[in-house]
Design a protein around this motif. Structure first.
Motif, PDB file in Angstrom:
ATOM      1  N   VAL A 116       0.838  -1.211   0.000  1.00 38.38           N
ATOM      2  CA  VAL A 116       0.000   0.000   0.000  1.00 38.38           C
ATOM      3  C   VAL A 116       0.870   1.257   0.000  1.00 38.38           C
ATOM      4  O   VAL A 116       0.611   2.202  -0.767  1.00 38.38           O
ATOM      5  CB  VAL A 116      -0.972  -0.009   1.201  1.00 38.38           C
ATOM      6  CG1 VAL A 116      -1.654   1.327   1.383  1.00 38.38           C
ATOM      7  CG2 VAL A 116      -1.998  -1.118   1.037  1.00 38.38           C
ATOM      8  N   VAL A 117       1.913   1.282   0.818  1.00 33.63           N
ATOM      9  CA  VAL A 117       2.804   2.450   0.862  1.00 33.63           C
ATOM     10  C   VAL A 117       3.502   2.626  -0.484  1.00 33.63           C
ATOM     11  O   VAL A 117       3.554   3.739  -1.041  1.00 33.63           O
ATOM     12  CB  VAL A 117       3.830   2.305   2.012  1.00 33.63           C
ATOM     13  CG1 VAL A 117       4.916   3.366   1.908  1.00 33.63           C
ATOM     14  CG2 VAL A 117       3.136   2.382   3.357  1.00 33.63           C
ATOM     15  N   GLY A 118       4.033   1.528  -1.047  1.00 31.34           N
ATOM     16  CA  GLY A 118       4.684   1.607  -2.356  1.00 31.34           C
ATOM     17  C   GLY A 118       3.730   2.055  -3.438  1.00 31.34           C
ATOM     18  O   GLY A 118       4.082   2.863  -4.308  1.00 31.34           O
ATOM     19  N   LEU A 119       2.502   1.548  -3.403  1.00 28.57           N
ATOM     20  CA  LEU A 119       1.495   1.928  -4.390  1.00 28.57           C
ATOM     21  C   LEU A 119       1.181   3.420  -4.299  1.00 28.57           C
ATOM     22  O   LEU A 119       1.076   4.101  -5.332  1.00 28.57           O
ATOM     23  CB  LEU A 119       0.223   1.101  -4.199  1.00 28.57           C
ATOM     24  CG  LEU A 119      -0.895   1.350  -5.204  1.00 28.57           C
ATOM     25  CD1 LEU A 119      -0.449   0.963  -6.609  1.00 28.57           C
ATOM     26  CD2 LEU A 119      -2.129   0.562  -4.804  1.00 28.57           C
ATOM     27  N   MET A 176       9.123   1.985  -6.205  1.00 31.13           N
ATOM     28  CA  MET A 176       9.647   0.664  -6.561  1.00 31.13           C
ATOM     29  C   MET A 176      10.671   0.195  -5.533  1.00 31.13           C
ATOM     30  O   MET A 176      10.734  -0.998  -5.212  1.00 31.13           O
ATOM     31  CB  MET A 176      10.276   0.692  -7.956  1.00 31.13           C
ATOM     32  CG  MET A 176       9.292   0.857  -9.082  1.00 31.13           C
ATOM     33  SD  MET A 176       8.124  -0.500  -9.229  1.00 31.13           S
ATOM     34  CE  MET A 176       9.214  -1.834  -9.632  1.00 31.13           C
ATOM     35  N   ALA A 177      11.461   1.119  -5.009  1.00 29.24           N
ATOM     36  CA  ALA A 177      12.443   0.762  -3.983  1.00 29.24           C
ATOM     37  C   ALA A 177      11.749   0.314  -2.700  1.00 29.24           C
ATOM     38  O   ALA A 177      12.199  -0.619  -2.032  1.00 29.24           O
ATOM     39  CB  ALA A 177      13.369   1.946  -3.706  1.00 29.24           C
ATOM     40  N   VAL A 178      10.630   0.953  -2.370  1.00 25.90           N
ATOM     41  CA  VAL A 178       9.851   0.524  -1.204  1.00 25.90           C
ATOM     42  C   VAL A 178       9.340  -0.895  -1.445  1.00 25.90           C
ATOM     43  O   VAL A 178       9.455  -1.773  -0.589  1.00 25.90           O
ATOM     44  CB  VAL A 178       8.688   1.501  -0.916  1.00 25.90           C
ATOM     45  CG1 VAL A 178       7.724   0.916   0.110  1.00 25.90           C
ATOM     46  CG2 VAL A 178       9.225   2.838  -0.444  1.00 25.90           C
ATOM     47  N   TRP A 179       8.775  -1.142  -2.624  1.00 25.85           N
ATOM     48  CA  TRP A 179       8.316  -2.490  -2.957  1.00 25.85           C
ATOM     49  C   TRP A 179       9.480  -3.479  -2.956  1.00 25.85           C
ATOM     50  O   TRP A 179       9.320  -4.636  -2.591  1.00 25.85           O
ATOM     51  CB  TRP A 179       7.643  -2.506  -4.327  1.00 25.85           C
ATOM     52  CG  TRP A 179       6.225  -2.047  -4.322  1.00 25.85           C
ATOM     53  CD1 TRP A 179       5.374  -2.009  -3.266  1.00 25.85           C
ATOM     54  CD2 TRP A 179       5.486  -1.577  -5.441  1.00 25.85           C
ATOM     55  NE1 TRP A 179       4.145  -1.532  -3.664  1.00 25.85           N
ATOM     56  CE2 TRP A 179       4.185  -1.267  -4.991  1.00 25.85           C
ATOM     57  CE3 TRP A 179       5.783  -1.378  -6.785  1.00 25.85           C
ATOM     58  CZ2 TRP A 179       3.189  -0.792  -5.831  1.00 25.85           C
ATOM     59  CZ3 TRP A 179       4.805  -0.902  -7.628  1.00 25.85           C
ATOM     60  CH2 TRP A 179       3.516  -0.609  -7.162  1.00 25.85           C
TER      61      TRP A 179
END
Length: 106
Positions: free
Chosen positions: A34-37, A61-64
């Motif tokens: 959710v945060v990455g999105l 993308m780095a968060v994902w």
């Protein structure tokens, strides 16, 4: 030594206590998604506007990539392509300087 061996191993980077509990790990992954999105959507919104749209998308993308292997693959591919493009630009610049020097030489 290859570039692949220098990179971090693929997989979750969640803390051990989170990985130990399946429900907690699934919640963790959902939160990361959710945060990455949200970050990626903000980057997409910034693309036509003045702002660092692509930079924000890659930050999402780095968060994902902290949790999802597919995002880690995408980030590694992107890094390779950026490095290849940088090398290509350096080579073009070097060739241009050499041609300019050859034209100005008597």
């Amino acid at each position: 030594m290859s570039a692949e061996s220098d990179e971090k191993p693929l997989g979750s980077r969640a803390p051990a206590f989170v990985q130990a509990s399946r429900p907690l790990h699934l919640s963790w992954r959902a939160g990361i998604f959710v945060v990455g999105l949200a970050i990626v959507v903000a980057g997409i919104i910034l693309l036509p506007l003045p702002g660092p749209g692509w930079l924000v998308i890659f930050a999402g993308m780095a968060v994902w990539g902290t949790e999802f292997v597919w995002a880690q693959h995408v980030l590694r591919w992107t890094k390779r392509k950026v490095q290849e493009g940088t090398e290509w630009m350096k080579e073009r610049r070097r060739l241009r300087r050499e041609r300019k020097a050859a034209r100005s030489a008597p």
